[in-house]
Design a protein around this motif. Structure first.
Motif, PDB file in Angstrom:
ATOM      1  N   ILE A  42       0.840  -1.204   0.000  1.00 36.90           N
ATOM      2  CA  ILE A  42       0.000   0.000   0.000  1.00 36.90           C
ATOM      3  C   ILE A  42       0.872   1.249   0.000  1.00 36.90           C
ATOM      4  O   ILE A  42       0.666   2.185  -0.776  1.00 36.90           O
ATOM      5  CB  ILE A  42      -0.946  -0.001   1.212  1.00 36.90           C
ATOM      6  N   VAL A  43       1.852   1.284   0.892  1.00 36.44           N
ATOM      7  CA  VAL A  43       2.728   2.455   1.019  1.00 36.44           C
ATOM      8  C   VAL A  43       3.529   2.669  -0.263  1.00 36.44           C
ATOM      9  O   VAL A  43       3.685   3.800  -0.738  1.00 36.44           O
ATOM     10  CB  VAL A  43       3.679   2.294   2.228  1.00 36.44           C
ATOM     11  N   ASP A  44       4.037   1.588  -0.838  1.00 36.27           N
ATOM     12  CA  ASP A  44       4.866   1.705  -2.037  1.00 36.27           C
ATOM     13  C   ASP A  44       4.062   2.192  -3.240  1.00 36.27           C
ATOM     14  O   ASP A  44       4.564   2.967  -4.063  1.00 36.27           O
ATOM     15  CB  ASP A  44       5.511   0.355  -2.366  1.00 36.27           C
ATOM     16  N   GLY A 118      -6.703  -1.354  14.955  1.00 41.50           N
ATOM     17  CA  GLY A 118      -5.461  -0.718  14.528  1.00 41.50           C
ATOM     18  C   GLY A 118      -5.727   0.307  13.446  1.00 41.50           C
ATOM     19  O   GLY A 118      -6.552   0.084  12.550  1.00 41.50           O
ATOM     20  N   TRP A 119      -5.056   1.448  13.535  1.00 44.16           N
ATOM     21  CA  TRP A 119      -5.164   2.503  12.523  1.00 44.16           C
ATOM     22  C   TRP A 119      -3.764   2.852  12.051  1.00 44.16           C
ATOM     23  O   TRP A 119      -2.901   3.211  12.861  1.00 44.16           O
ATOM     24  CB  TRP A 119      -5.856   3.732  13.097  1.00 44.16           C
ATOM     25  N   PHE A 120      -3.543   2.710  10.753  1.00 46.84           N
ATOM     26  CA  PHE A 120      -2.237   2.963  10.158  1.00 46.84           C
ATOM     27  C   PHE A 120      -2.359   4.008   9.055  1.00 46.84           C
ATOM     28  O   PHE A 120      -3.414   4.168   8.453  1.00 46.84           O
ATOM     29  CB  PHE A 120      -1.679   1.680   9.530  1.00 46.84           C
ATOM     30  N   HIS A 121      -1.263   4.678   8.790  1.00 44.99           N
ATOM     31  CA  HIS A 121      -1.213   5.536   7.609  1.00 44.99           C
ATOM     32  C   HIS A 121       0.231   5.764   7.202  1.00 44.99           C
ATOM     33  O   HIS A 121       1.162   5.515   7.969  1.00 44.99           O
ATOM     34  CB  HIS A 121      -1.946   6.859   7.841  1.00 44.99           C
ATOM     35  N   SER A 122       0.388   6.227   5.969  1.00 46.32           N
ATOM     36  CA  SER A 122       1.716   6.475   5.418  1.00 46.32           C
ATOM     37  C   SER A 122       2.052   7.955   5.487  1.00 46.32           C
ATOM     38  O   SER A 122       1.197   8.809   5.245  1.00 46.32           O
ATOM     39  CB  SER A 122       1.757   6.013   3.956  1.00 46.32           C
ATOM     40  N   HIS A 123       3.297   8.255   5.825  1.00 48.39           N
ATOM     41  CA  HIS A 123       3.811   9.622   5.743  1.00 48.39           C
ATOM     42  C   HIS A 123       4.619   9.821   4.462  1.00 48.39           C
ATOM     43  O   HIS A 123       5.390  10.773   4.350  1.00 48.39           O
ATOM     44  CB  HIS A 123       4.667   9.948   6.964  1.00 48.39           C
ATOM     45  N   VAL A 124       4.448   8.908   3.523  1.00 44.14           N
ATOM     46  CA  VAL A 124       5.089   8.956   2.206  1.00 44.14           C
ATOM     47  C   VAL A 124       6.617   8.978   2.388  1.00 44.14           C
ATOM     48  O   VAL A 124       7.183   7.991   2.812  1.00 44.14           O
ATOM     49  CB  VAL A 124       4.582  10.142   1.362  1.00 44.14           C
ATOM     50  N   MET A 153       3.985   4.577   8.730  1.00 46.25           N
ATOM     51  CA  MET A 153       5.004   3.996   7.864  1.00 46.25           C
ATOM     52  C   MET A 153       5.432   5.019   6.816  1.00 46.25           C
ATOM     53  O   MET A 153       4.772   6.046   6.627  1.00 46.25           O
ATOM     54  CB  MET A 153       4.461   2.732   7.185  1.00 46.25           C
ATOM     55  N   ASN A 154       6.534   4.737   6.141  1.00 46.46           N
ATOM     56  CA  ASN A 154       6.943   5.575   5.006  1.00 46.46           C
ATOM     57  C   ASN A 154       7.612   4.720   3.944  1.00 46.46           C
ATOM     58  O   ASN A 154       7.832   3.513   4.127  1.00 46.46           O
ATOM     59  CB  ASN A 154       7.844   6.735   5.456  1.00 46.46           C
ATOM     60  N   LYS A 155       7.931   5.350   2.811  1.00 50.03           N
ATOM     61  CA  LYS A 155       8.505   4.630   1.691  1.00 50.03           C
ATOM     62  C   LYS A 155       9.946   4.201   1.945  1.00 50.03           C
ATOM     63  O   LYS A 155      10.488   3.377   1.195  1.00 50.03           O
ATOM     64  CB  LYS A 155       8.428   5.485   0.425  1.00 50.03           C
ATOM     65  N   LYS A 160       6.647   2.932  12.808  1.00 49.07           N
ATOM     66  CA  LYS A 160       6.559   3.250  14.234  1.00 49.07           C
ATOM     67  C   LYS A 160       5.180   2.847  14.727  1.00 49.07           C
ATOM     68  O   LYS A 160       4.162   3.261  14.155  1.00 49.07           O
ATOM     69  CB  LYS A 160       6.789   4.740  14.477  1.00 49.07           C
ATOM     70  N   LEU A 161       5.130   2.036  15.794  1.00 50.06           N
ATOM     71  CA  LEU A 161       3.869   1.589  16.365  1.00 50.06           C
ATOM     72  C   LEU A 161       3.733   2.111  17.786  1.00 50.06           C
ATOM     73  O   LEU A 161       4.669   2.001  18.590  1.00 50.06           O
ATOM     74  CB  LEU A 161       3.793   0.056  16.373  1.00 50.06           C
ATOM     75  N   ASP A 162       2.584   2.673  18.098  1.00 48.72           N
ATOM     76  CA  ASP A 162       2.248   3.125  19.447  1.00 48.72           C
ATOM     77  C   ASP A 162       1.063   2.301  19.933  1.00 48.72           C
ATOM     78  O   ASP A 162       0.099   2.095  19.192  1.00 48.72           O
ATOM     79  CB  ASP A 162       1.905   4.612  19.468  1.00 48.72           C
ATOM     80  N   LEU A 163       1.124   1.840  21.170  1.00 52.14           N
ATOM     81  CA  LEU A 163       0.132   0.898  21.701  1.00 52.14           C
ATOM     82  C   LEU A 163      -0.571   1.490  22.915  1.00 52.14           C
ATOM     83  O   LEU A 163       0.070   1.826  23.916  1.00 52.14           O
ATOM     84  CB  LEU A 163       0.830  -0.410  22.083  1.00 52.14           C
ATOM     85  N   TYR A 164      -1.885   1.596  22.818  1.00 50.37           N
ATOM     86  CA  TYR A 164      -2.710   2.030  23.950  1.00 50.37           C
ATOM     87  C   TYR A 164      -3.279   0.810  24.656  1.00 50.37           C
ATOM     88  O   TYR A 164      -3.801  -0.104  24.015  1.00 50.37           O
ATOM     89  CB  TYR A 164      -3.861   2.914  23.455  1.00 50.37           C
ATOM     90  N   ILE A 165      -3.164   0.783  26.002  1.00 48.98           N
ATOM     91  CA  ILE A 165      -3.738  -0.298  26.812  1.00 48.98           C
ATOM     92  C   ILE A 165      -4.608   0.342  27.886  1.00 48.98           C
ATOM     93  O   ILE A 165      -4.111   1.036  28.770  1.00 48.98           O
ATOM     94  CB  ILE A 165      -2.642  -1.168  27.453  1.00 48.98           C
ATOM     95  N   GLN A 166      -5.907   0.085  27.798  1.00 45.08           N
ATOM     96  CA  GLN A 166      -6.861   0.740  28.696  1.00 45.08           C
ATOM     97  C   GLN A 166      -6.629   0.364  30.154  1.00 45.08           C
ATOM     98  O   GLN A 166      -6.658   1.227  31.037  1.00 45.08           O
ATOM     99  CB  GLN A 166      -8.286   0.388  28.279  1.00 45.08           C
ATOM    100  N   ASP A 167      -6.415  -0.943  30.420  1.00 46.03           N
ATOM    101  CA  ASP A 167      -6.264  -1.393  31.802  1.00 46.03           C
ATOM    102  C   ASP A 167      -5.105  -0.689  32.509  1.00 46.03           C
ATOM    103  O   ASP A 167      -5.172  -0.439  33.719  1.00 46.03           O
ATOM    104  CB  ASP A 167      -6.035  -2.909  31.858  1.00 46.03           C
ATOM    105  N   ASP A 168      -4.050  -0.394  31.764  1.00 46.90           N
ATOM    106  CA  ASP A 168      -2.888   0.269  32.346  1.00 46.90           C
ATOM    107  C   ASP A 168      -2.958   1.782  32.210  1.00 46.90           C
ATOM    108  O   ASP A 168      -2.084   2.487  32.719  1.00 46.90           O
ATOM    109  CB  ASP A 168      -1.605  -0.241  31.679  1.00 46.90           C
ATOM    110  N   GLN A 169      -3.988   2.261  31.495  1.00 44.29           N
ATOM    111  CA  GLN A 169      -4.160   3.696  31.273  1.00 44.29           C
ATOM    112  C   GLN A 169      -2.863   4.346  30.775  1.00 44.29           C
ATOM    113  O   GLN A 169      -2.392   5.358  31.308  1.00 44.29           O
ATOM    114  CB  GLN A 169      -4.653   4.385  32.557  1.00 44.29           C
ATOM    115  N   MET A 170      -2.295   3.727  29.754  1.00 44.08           N
ATOM    116  CA  MET A 170      -1.052   4.271  29.218  1.00 44.08           C
ATOM    117  C   MET A 170      -0.941   3.983  27.730  1.00 44.08           C
ATOM    118  O   MET A 170      -1.632   3.121  27.188  1.00 44.08           O
ATOM    119  CB  MET A 170       0.161   3.714  29.950  1.00 44.08           C
TER     120      MET A 170
END
Length: 217
Positions: A42-44, A118-124, A153-155, A160-170
């Protein structure tokens, strides 16, 4: 190496001199080879920013991205707007996949839809640091969700993945991730996962000034 995270309150006040990062739980994200190849494709192919959603399975503090949902959208060099109707159509395909095949198709469908986390997108060609708009969108998506992953992601091959966890509120920023050639028992039927990766094409259906309208039909 110890991973650190910010609590939701820390992210809000944005002052680590007062509130230092806290030690994050030993969480990791596994990206299936199938999903990773689709996302890289997709990114390429896309010439602008482009966004998609992912299916995520959770087992304790292990989060596995198994497949990809790519809805219709309008995009340009700095942003992409996923069509809510297009996303709803793709989720409906997940819901009705087993209709007429299994008696409990509705229950199975609801389970599939609930895994769109999960929500992803490209920064080209730009870096993968989230923008202010990315932060606002992520904060919207995590509301009421037990967990959520944001990917940028980029070309150049960065991710880079960021993970939200509700139980840990972080939110664990720049979470640990690996690619694994795992078997997918129930690949999602969507505009992407219904195709072999090498057959995947992304069509530009029209342009309007700087905006590009993408479809995968």
């Amino acid at each position: 190496m110890i991973k650190y995270a910010k609590s939701l309150f820390q992210r809000k006040v944005r002052d680590l001199r007062i509130l230092p990062p806290v030690e994050a739980p030993d969480a990791k994200i596994i990206v299936s080879e199938l999903a990773y190849e689709k996302m890289r494709n997709i990114v390429d192919i896309a010439t602008t920013e482009i966004g998609w959603h992912t299916i995520v399975e959770r087992d304790g503090y292990t989060f596995t991205i198994t497949d990809v949902i790519l809805p219709k959208q309008v995009a340009n060099g700095v942003t992409c707007e996923i069509d809510p109707t297009g996303l709803a159509q793709e989720l409906m395909k997940l819901y009705t996949k087993d209709k007429g095949i299994h008696e409990d198709w509705a229950s199975r469908g609801r389970d599939r839809m609930s895994k769109s986390k999960g929500w992803f997108h490209s920064h080209v060609n730009m870096g993968v640091t989230p923008s202010g708009q990315d932060e606002l969108r992520f904060n919207e998506l995590i509301q009421g969700s037990p967990f959520y992953i944001r990917g940028i992601m980029n070309k150049r091959g960065d991710m880079k993945l960021d993970l939200y966890i509700q139980d840990d509120q972080m939110i664990i920023e720049d979470a640990t991730w690996i690619i694994d050639k795992i078997e997918i028992d129930d690949p999602m039927f969507s505009v992407v996962s219904g195709l072999k990766n090498e057959e995947f094409t992304l069509e530009i259906i029209s342009t309007d000034d700087a905006d590009i309208y993408y479809t995968t039909d």
